[in-house]
Each structure stands twice: as C-alpha cells, then as structure tokens.
Write an enzyme that holds these catalytic residues in place. Sequence first.
Site, PDB file in Angstrom:
ATOM      1  CB  SER A   1      30.257   8.904 -37.217  1.00 24.80           C
ATOM      2  OG  SER A   1      29.474   9.522 -36.220  1.00 24.80           O
TER       3      SER A   1
ATOM      4  CB  VAL B   1      35.698  10.628 -33.919  1.00 31.34           C
ATOM      5  CG1 VAL B   1      35.267   9.243 -34.373  1.00 31.34           C
ATOM      6  CG2 VAL B   1      37.214  10.747 -33.972  1.00 31.34           C
ATOM      7  CB  CYS B   2      30.781  12.412 -32.541  1.00 28.82           C
ATOM      8  SG  CYS B   2      31.353  11.490 -31.093  1.00 28.82           S
ATOM      9  CB  ALA B   3      31.394  16.136 -36.235  1.00 30.59           C
TER      10      ALA B   3
END
Length: 168
Positions: A65, A61-63
């Site tokens: 974003s 999810v971080c990647a």
Amino acid sequence: MIMATITLKGNSIHTAGELPAVGSQLPAFTLVKSDLSEVSPADFAGKKLVLNIFPSLDTAVCAASVRRFNKEAGERGDAVVLCISADLPFAQGRFCTTEGLDNVVPLSVYRSPEFGLDYGLTITDGPLKGLLSRAVIVTDASGKVLYAEQVPEIVQEPDYDKALAALA
C-alpha cells in the site's frame, strides 16, 4: 464503547472507536516523522491529504500500500500522502529510503496511542491487538473528510481507485 468488527484471515477481530465520518473534520493528531519531529494536520494546511493507515510496514500488504500510494502521489502531485503505523520512526525511515519512496510521509503513532482510538482503528483483540487496522481517509484542503474506508479484511489492500477518485 463503539466497535467495528473486521477480520484477520477470516477470523473476527474488533477495533475501538469510530472511523471519522465523511463530511466531518479530520480529528486532530500529533504523530512522529522519521527524523523524530512531530507533525499535526496544521502542518499540511491547505493541502489535500490521503491517510494510508495500517498495522506495520513489516507485512507484505502494508508495504504494497505504501508503494502504491507513493507511485500515485508522484504521478498526481495534488495531495500529501501520510503513511501511518505503529512502526518506530527509524524503521519507517529505513523502509522508505531502501525502497526509494519519497512521495509519501511516514508517520508513527508510537508517542500517540490515542490516535487509534480517535480514528476508530485500534485493534482490541486477536494477534494484532494494540496495532492499527487498515484504513484510508481522504480529506480536502480544509481538512473535511471526503472518503473513509476501514478495510474489512486486514490482509486485503484498500480500494485505491475509490480513495484516489475522492481527490478529484
């Protein structure tokens, strides 16, 4: 102490401090770029900012974003996107280089643990204790906060449409 309750896969966890309020000035910070130089909001004076804050690039999810904000920043060109996490600058630089992401500025909080407290984003319990929660803050060119979202469930992506609409 002020705390927010968010969730990690449905389980309650907490953050210390308070997210900067819409209408307030962006709190000062000193963070580290992938070349190990330090930056502060003054380095981006006169520019709109999108602070994309998250636990670690080593999560899907971080990647996602970072990829999304890189794409949006490349298409818009009207703001600087700062991608902020506790990842080491070397890892951030490698990720952005490998992914071909050159429209975002990766910044590490590894020298500045106070960042998470000043921004209300330090996770205080659970398996991600010590990392930053997921949030997006948008400012105008004078550093006034136009939009602030602390994502209520860490495994969810932020509301890109609302964040980008704040730049209009």
